[in-house]
Structure formats: C-alpha cells, structure tokens
Scaffold this active site. Structure first.
Site, PDB file in Angstrom:
ATOM      1  N   GLU A  60      40.011  76.905  63.800  1.00  0.00           N
ATOM      2  CA  GLU A  60      40.157  76.525  62.404  1.00  0.00           C
ATOM      3  C   GLU A  60      39.355  77.401  61.452  1.00  0.00           C
ATOM      4  O   GLU A  60      39.840  77.806  60.390  1.00  0.00           O
ATOM      5  CB  GLU A  60      39.775  75.051  62.211  1.00  0.00           C
ATOM      6  N   HIS A 129      38.783  61.844  64.898  1.00  0.00           N
ATOM      7  CA  HIS A 129      40.126  62.169  64.447  1.00  0.00           C
ATOM      8  C   HIS A 129      40.668  61.097  63.501  1.00  0.00           C
ATOM      9  O   HIS A 129      41.886  60.961  63.355  1.00  0.00           O
ATOM     10  CB  HIS A 129      41.087  62.306  65.631  1.00  0.00           C
TER      11      HIS A 129
END
Length: 286
Positions: A60, A129
């Site tokens: 990322e 998450h």
C-alpha cells in the site's frame, strides 16, 4: 434518470472519467476481480485494459507513492482500497506527501488523487479490518473527506472528488451498496462541504452522514408516532463540514443528536458538539 444501486452510481462516475479524460486511471488491489469491488469498478478492467485499470500487489505505501508521483506529472489516479484500514499502511505517503505537497510549494503544485475506501459491517473481518477512521483523516490538513449516503450523492460527490486538485478520501459504507435510487445519466457535481436537509423538522436535529442517514430517517419515522418532529441533516462531506447548515438547524430545534459510526473520543461527534457550543450555546435548551 435511471434507478441505480450505490455501487453502480460510483461505477458510472468512474466510467465517465475514464472515457472522457485520458489522464484518469484506476489502481487498487482486486480492481480486476469479477465482482468489481461491490460493482463500483465492474467490467472496467475489460473495457479500458490493464494500463488504465491496474491491479496492485499488497504494498500500500509503495503503491500510494506511485499514485502521488503520477499525479505530480498531470495524471489523476483513483486509488481503491477495499477496507479503510489499509490506508494506515500508506500513512507516510498520505500524511507526509499527498497532504503537504500543495502547501510546501505555495499552492503551485497540486496532488489530484481520489482515495476510495470502505467502512462498515462486513463478514467478520476483525479489529484490523473494521475501523471507521473518518475523523483521523479529517484531522490532516490538505485532505478532504467525503461520506455519501445514497446513489445520487455518491455519483455527484465522486465526480467532484475527481475534479478536485488535491487529495480526497472517499468513504463508502458496505451497507450502502445495496441501496437504490434515481440517478441522472448525465454528469453532475455536488459541492464538497455542502450538506443537505433530508427531512425537515422542528423538535430535534439529527446530524449524521453515510449509512447512518438511513438509520436516522427510520428513527425519525418511528418517533413521529409520538408527536416528535425530527430534522435530519446529511453532511455528505465531513471535511470540509457544513457548519452553517448545522447551526441553522440546531438554532431552530434547540436540541441535537449526533450519529457517527467512528470513535467517540476526539471524533466527528466531538467536533460537531464544539461547533454548536462555540456558536449558539445560548439557543440550546437546558
């Protein structure tokens, strides 16, 4: 007008941008997946090819750096993260580069990036998450934060986000993807920082955004039976935030409820409380 789901409305915005602006491209983990990330990029990989809709590895921070570099030479990347939590892995690039570049060069250099991510209930993804981090990103100077609640606003706000010369974090809620509504086929924009009244009322104001707008409307319907007339505000974007809309409504109803899925401490709800207390405390009921 055509009835669309929330996901289809966003796809419509991305499709239009890809078709009409050769500088726009999409990059993200799983953007070539057959499900199309809840329909938001469905079929775009096949239509525009792997050079315009780019599947990314699990890296990322590096991938966000690529997006920033491309934006500095005239490209307009749409960076897609299937969970907002994944932005934490790219915070160096987002906080120290994307958000600061315009300031470091006196407004002469912009970083046009849309960072698209998702929050809300899913399939039990655990503590790393399932975070709603909108307040965290709203705290960073140089970044705008958008949270639509319905298909019409989703398309209009995404169009505006693509046109913005600097970074926009565009937050979707999983529970919004199945919602449907009438959406214009032509392109249109909605100003960031411009909320709206979705239900007029006189007794109490509910300020919220994203999927909780739908919950607030449901609650307002329930209490109507008890003679309570609720006004519901949809902020649409939380940075910038529509202070005037909030203050006018609360000055009228003199009562306030804030619905926010994020953390209570130092969160969006605290900011709204501060806005009201600093400006119209004298108009509130004890």
């Amino acid at each position: 007008m055509r009835e669309m789901t929330f996901g289809e409305a966003i796809r419509d915005s991305i499709y239009y941008a890809l078709k009409n602006n050769p500088n726009v491209f999409v990059m993200g983990e799983g953007v070539d997946d057959p499900k199309g990330i809840e329909g938001t990029v469905l079929g775009l990989h096949e239509q525009f090819g792997g050079e315009r809709v780019i599947d990314l590895p699990l890296a990322e921070n590096g991938c966000m750096g690529i997006a920033i570099g491309s934006s500095l030479v005239g490209m307009i990347p749409i960076v897609i993260h299937q969970r907002m939590d994944f932005l934490l892995l790219a915070m160096d690039q987002i906080l120290n580069h994307a958000a600061k570049w315009n300031y470091m060069f006196g407004g002469h250099q912009s970083v046009p990036i849309v960072i698209k991510c998702t929050v809300g209930q899913g399939w039990g993804q655990g503590p790393t998450h399932s975070q709603s981090l909108q307040a965290l990103f709203s705290h960073l100077p140089g970044i705008k934060v958008v949270m639509p609640s319905n298909p019409y606003d989703a398309k209009g706000l995404f169009n505006t986000s693509i046109e913005d010369p600097n970074p926009v974090v565009f937050i979707e809620n999983y529970l919004c993807f199945s919602t449907k509504g009438d959406v214009p086929l032509e392109n249109y924009t909605i100003n960031l920082g411009e909320g709206k009244i979705v239900k007029n009322g006189s007794d109490i104001t509910i300020v919220t955004c994203g999927y909780l707008v739908n919950e607030a409307l449901a609650a307002a319907t329930l209490v109507t039976e008890k003679g309570i007339n609720v006004e519901v505000l949809d902020l649409r974007s939380i940075c910038p935030i529509d202070e005037d809309l909030i203050l006018k409504s609360v000055a009228k109803t003199r009562r306030l409820i804030i619905a926010d899925p994020g953390h209570k401490t130092n969160g969006l709800s605290a900011e709204i409380c501060a806005i009201v207390s600093e400006n119209i405390q004298d108009k509130l009921l004890s």
